[in-house]
Design an enzyme around this catalytic site. Sequence first.
Site, PDB file in Angstrom:
ATOM      1  CE  LYS A 150      -3.380  -0.141   2.475  1.00  0.00           C
ATOM      2  NZ  LYS A 150      -4.955  -0.329   1.612  1.00  0.00           N
TER       3      LYS A 150
HETATM    4  N1  PMP Z   1      -7.112  -3.901  -3.018  1.00  0.00           N
HETATM    5  C1  PMP Z   1      -6.482  -1.711  -2.858  1.00  0.00           C
HETATM    6  C2  PMP Z   1      -5.960  -2.059  -3.857  1.00  0.00           C
HETATM    7  C3  PMP Z   1      -6.817  -2.092  -1.211  1.00  0.00           C
HETATM    8  O1  PMP Z   1      -6.758  -0.815  -0.946  1.00  0.00           O
HETATM    9  C4  PMP Z   1      -7.527  -2.463  -0.336  1.00  0.00           C
HETATM   10  C5  PMP Z   1      -7.890  -1.785   0.665  1.00  0.00           C
HETATM   11  N2  PMP Z   1      -6.896  -2.209   1.911  1.00  0.00           N
HETATM   12  C6  PMP Z   1      -7.982  -4.286  -1.051  1.00  0.00           C
HETATM   13  C7  PMP Z   1      -7.725  -4.621  -2.092  1.00  0.00           C
HETATM   14  C8  PMP Z   1      -8.333  -5.393   0.486  1.00  0.00           C
HETATM   15  O2  PMP Z   1      -7.318  -5.628   1.539  1.00  0.00           O
HETATM   16  P1  PMP Z   1      -7.030  -5.721   2.875  1.00  0.00           P
HETATM   17  O3  PMP Z   1      -8.138  -7.526   2.249  1.00  0.00           O
HETATM   18  O4  PMP Z   1      -5.866  -5.762   3.110  1.00  0.00           O
HETATM   19  O5  PMP Z   1      -7.857  -4.200   3.376  1.00  0.00           O
END
Ligand code: PMP
Length: 307
Positions: free
Chosen positions: A157
């Site tokens: 991220k």
């Molecule tokens: N894709 C993106 C681009 C995101 O920002 C997120 C949110 N974190 C997710 C997928 C889902 O990831 P997670 O389940 O780890 O929150």
Amino acid sequence: MPESLVHFKGKIVSAKDANVNIMTHALHYGTAVFEGIRGNWNDDEQKMFVFRMHEHYVRLLQGAKMLMMDIPYSADDLCDITINLIQKSQYKQDLYIRPLVYKSEELVANLKLQELGSDFALMMVPFGAYLESDGALRCCTSSWRRVDDTIIPPRVKISGHYVNSILAKTEATLAGFDEAIMLTQDGYVSEGSGENLFLINQNTLVTPPVSDNNLTGITRDSAIKIAKEELGLQILERRIRRSELYFADEVFLTGTAAHIQSVGQLDNRDIGDGLPGKISTQINEVYQSAIRGNNSKYRNWCTEIEV
Ligand code: PMP
């Protein structure tokens, strides 16, 4: 309402005193990495359940490594810092927990990561639903393509990379949709603007590989485990064509903020009967009990905190 506290430059301070200088590198270039973690309040037990916190911090540290950011904390240290801040903050409601590692140097004309110092900050805010929808989501295929691993690695991220998600989400919501589905440069399905994507056909769950430029989602991993273990579904990680989505039995999105949400329409075409999918709803029910510590089998996914 408890006072909003943050962990900032190694100390817990009031959020209003946690400020950075206008010259801060991350503000100009998006040179930061972050996480979104949920703290789920369990009223019966009077405890906060933080979902898969360690995994979130492992991903945060991978992002930090990518941007050559050294912080003096391990994933375990970051979990301890989070537990401490939750206890000091005393929220008794669902929380969104936001750790941030950022290039904190007040030096704008420098593009060399190796010369730029970093800092860690942690904040948390009360948080409810992210995608407001009583039923299934209405999505569109974004005209913005997903950032490729050859451009900015999307599996972690990185803050600057979120401009790509923000362009897609803005376009979708201004056009009256709930969420955008993004494709890779070569036209394969990647993910939502802030969620991973799955389709279901009969007893098979299909999701694009992370190499199709989606985030290594923690909810994605949880949904796969629940689908396999509770519903006995077959899981296939393979590339998905856009047109497959229109004809799938079900499509759903997963994310810490979004939870597990059925997609009812894509580009104004119903998926199945346009209502929340049966299997996605079942996966979400198990997930909802797991994140609040109400499912003994998955209780080890949660860190229980007495507030
Ligand atoms: N894709 C993106 C681009 C995101 O920002 C997120 C949110 N974190 C997710 C997928 C889902 O990831 P997670 O389940 O780890 O929150």
